[in-house]
Write a protein that holds these residues in place. Sequence first.
Motif, PDB file in Angstrom:
ATOM      1  N   ASP A 131       0.824  -1.215   0.000  1.00  0.00           N
ATOM      2  CA  ASP A 131       0.000   0.000   0.000  1.00  0.00           C
ATOM      3  C   ASP A 131       0.858   1.266   0.000  1.00  0.00           C
ATOM      4  N   THR A 132       1.995   1.222   0.679  1.00  0.00           N
ATOM      5  CA  THR A 132       2.845   2.415   0.765  1.00  0.00           C
ATOM      6  C   THR A 132       3.726   2.604  -0.464  1.00  0.00           C
ATOM      7  N   THR A 133       3.931   1.539  -1.244  1.00  0.00           N
ATOM      8  CA  THR A 133       4.859   1.651  -2.372  1.00  0.00           C
ATOM      9  C   THR A 133       4.200   2.033  -3.686  1.00  0.00           C
ATOM     10  N   GLY A 134       2.970   1.637  -3.897  1.00  0.00           N
ATOM     11  CA  GLY A 134       2.324   1.915  -5.180  1.00  0.00           C
ATOM     12  C   GLY A 134       2.620   0.826  -6.196  1.00  0.00           C
ATOM     13  N   GLU A 135       1.819   0.788  -7.249  1.00  0.00           N
ATOM     14  CA  GLU A 135       1.853  -0.324  -8.199  1.00  0.00           C
ATOM     15  C   GLU A 135       3.152  -0.431  -8.998  1.00  0.00           C
ATOM     16  N   ASP A 136       3.683   0.680  -9.495  1.00  0.00           N
ATOM     17  CA  ASP A 136       4.898   0.641 -10.313  1.00  0.00           C
ATOM     18  C   ASP A 136       6.075   0.075  -9.520  1.00  0.00           C
ATOM     19  N   LEU A 137       6.291   0.610  -8.324  1.00  0.00           N
ATOM     20  CA  LEU A 137       7.385   0.119  -7.484  1.00  0.00           C
ATOM     21  C   LEU A 137       7.114  -1.319  -7.050  1.00  0.00           C
ATOM     22  N   MET A 138       5.869  -1.634  -6.751  1.00  0.00           N
ATOM     23  CA  MET A 138       5.517  -2.999  -6.368  1.00  0.00           C
ATOM     24  C   MET A 138       5.906  -3.987  -7.465  1.00  0.00           C
ATOM     25  N   ASN A 139       5.654  -3.626  -8.718  1.00  0.00           N
ATOM     26  CA  ASN A 139       6.031  -4.500  -9.840  1.00  0.00           C
ATOM     27  C   ASN A 139       7.544  -4.676  -9.927  1.00  0.00           C
ATOM     28  N   ARG A 140       8.303  -3.604  -9.674  1.00  0.00           N
ATOM     29  CA  ARG A 140       9.771  -3.711  -9.715  1.00  0.00           C
ATOM     30  C   ARG A 140      10.296  -4.566  -8.565  1.00  0.00           C
ATOM     31  N   ILE A 141       9.634  -4.512  -7.425  1.00  0.00           N
ATOM     32  CA  ILE A 141      10.018  -5.359  -6.288  1.00  0.00           C
ATOM     33  C   ILE A 141       9.749  -6.824  -6.637  1.00  0.00           C
ATOM     34  N   LEU A 142       8.574  -7.094  -7.177  1.00  0.00           N
ATOM     35  CA  LEU A 142       8.200  -8.478  -7.486  1.00  0.00           C
ATOM     36  C   LEU A 142       9.104  -9.111  -8.533  1.00  0.00           C
ATOM     37  N   ILE A 143       9.661  -8.304  -9.434  1.00  0.00           N
ATOM     38  CA  ILE A 143      10.593  -8.826 -10.447  1.00  0.00           C
ATOM     39  C   ILE A 143      11.830  -9.430  -9.778  1.00  0.00           C
ATOM     40  N   GLN A 144      12.253  -8.864  -8.648  1.00  0.00           N
ATOM     41  CA  GLN A 144      13.453  -9.356  -7.963  1.00  0.00           C
ATOM     42  C   GLN A 144      13.196 -10.591  -7.098  1.00  0.00           C
ATOM     43  N   LEU A 145      11.945 -10.910  -6.872  1.00  0.00           N
ATOM     44  CA  LEU A 145      11.609 -12.001  -5.955  1.00  0.00           C
ATOM     45  C   LEU A 145      11.145 -13.238  -6.720  1.00  0.00           C
ATOM     46  N   PRO A 146      11.336 -14.424  -6.112  1.00  0.00           N
ATOM     47  CA  PRO A 146      10.834 -15.638  -6.758  1.00  0.00           C
ATOM     48  C   PRO A 146       9.312 -15.588  -6.957  1.00  0.00           C
ATOM     49  N   VAL A 147       8.823 -16.389  -7.876  1.00  0.00           N
ATOM     50  CA  VAL A 147       7.389 -16.477  -8.167  1.00  0.00           C
ATOM     51  C   VAL A 147       6.618 -16.813  -6.892  1.00  0.00           C
ATOM     52  N   GLY A 148       5.493 -16.152  -6.707  1.00  0.00           N
ATOM     53  CA  GLY A 148       4.620 -16.442  -5.568  1.00  0.00           C
ATOM     54  C   GLY A 148       4.553 -15.335  -4.533  1.00  0.00           C
ATOM     55  N   TYR A 149       5.506 -14.409  -4.553  1.00  0.00           N
ATOM     56  CA  TYR A 149       5.493 -13.321  -3.571  1.00  0.00           C
ATOM     57  C   TYR A 149       4.333 -12.361  -3.797  1.00  0.00           C
ATOM     58  N   ASP A 150       3.825 -12.303  -5.023  1.00  0.00           N
ATOM     59  CA  ASP A 150       2.704 -11.404  -5.307  1.00  0.00           C
ATOM     60  C   ASP A 150       1.536 -11.690  -4.369  1.00  0.00           C
ATOM     61  N   LEU A 151       1.318 -12.957  -4.045  1.00  0.00           N
ATOM     62  CA  LEU A 151       0.225 -13.319  -3.141  1.00  0.00           C
ATOM     63  C   LEU A 151       0.510 -12.862  -1.711  1.00  0.00           C
ATOM     64  N   LEU A 152       1.769 -12.936  -1.285  1.00  0.00           N
ATOM     65  CA  LEU A 152       2.115 -12.490   0.066  1.00  0.00           C
ATOM     66  C   LEU A 152       1.902 -10.986   0.223  1.00  0.00           C
ATOM     67  N   PHE A 153       2.137 -10.239  -0.858  1.00  0.00           N
ATOM     68  CA  PHE A 153       1.934  -8.797  -0.830  1.00  0.00           C
ATOM     69  C   PHE A 153       0.458  -8.424  -1.035  1.00  0.00           C
ATOM     70  N   GLY A 154      -0.363  -9.430  -1.341  1.00  0.00           N
ATOM     71  CA  GLY A 154      -1.773  -9.157  -1.604  1.00  0.00           C
ATOM     72  C   GLY A 154      -2.007  -8.516  -2.957  1.00  0.00           C
ATOM     73  N   HIS A 155      -1.072  -8.746  -3.887  1.00  0.00           N
ATOM     74  CA  HIS A 155      -1.163  -8.197  -5.245  1.00  0.00           C
ATOM     75  C   HIS A 155      -0.990  -9.302  -6.265  1.00  0.00           C
ATOM     76  N   PRO A 156      -1.987 -10.198  -6.380  1.00  0.00           N
ATOM     77  CA  PRO A 156      -1.841 -11.303  -7.335  1.00  0.00           C
ATOM     78  C   PRO A 156      -1.599 -10.791  -8.746  1.00  0.00           C
ATOM     79  N   GLN A 157      -0.623 -11.387  -9.402  1.00  0.00           N
ATOM     80  CA  GLN A 157      -0.275 -11.016 -10.772  1.00  0.00           C
ATOM     81  C   GLN A 157      -0.919 -12.011 -11.731  1.00  0.00           C
ATOM     82  N   PRO A 158      -1.351 -11.525 -12.910  1.00  0.00           N
ATOM     83  CA  PRO A 158      -1.889 -12.479 -13.877  1.00  0.00           C
ATOM     84  C   PRO A 158      -0.802 -13.448 -14.313  1.00  0.00           C
ATOM     85  N   SER A 159      -1.170 -14.700 -14.479  1.00  0.00           N
ATOM     86  CA  SER A 159      -0.145 -15.680 -14.854  1.00  0.00           C
ATOM     87  C   SER A 159      -0.029 -15.804 -16.350  1.00  0.00           C
TER      88      SER A 159
END
Length: 131
Positions: free
Chosen positions: A103-131
Amino acid sequence: MRTQWDAFLSTVQERGEYPSREEAERASRVVLALLGAHLVGEARAEPAARLPETLALVLLNPLQAHEPLPPERFIRAAAAWIEGATEKTATWDVSAVLSVVADTTGEDLMNRILIQLPVGYDLLFGHPQPS
């Protein structure tokens, strides 16, 4: 006036349904230390700049991970560091903290964070990504 620190911890306490601020703070410190070990460069510095100073320092000064942990191992690591936690309660803790970070980072930064993390973290952040 509510400080950034109060607002962050209040939101984590509410989402995690913690009976005390201390529990929300403990979960926040553990989860952010683990997260910081997985992020590098701007993907660590930018979210830190949006966090309360005390928690920003936790995110910025982690032990370095030897390898990025998949989400289930990240949860096990959090359970090991949170007193009395199980994998089930640690999943709750991780999601409570990371959803507030999202919530504090916003969508653009959230996407850049998720790129650095293994698959599945999107759910932990509560931001499911389309597969």
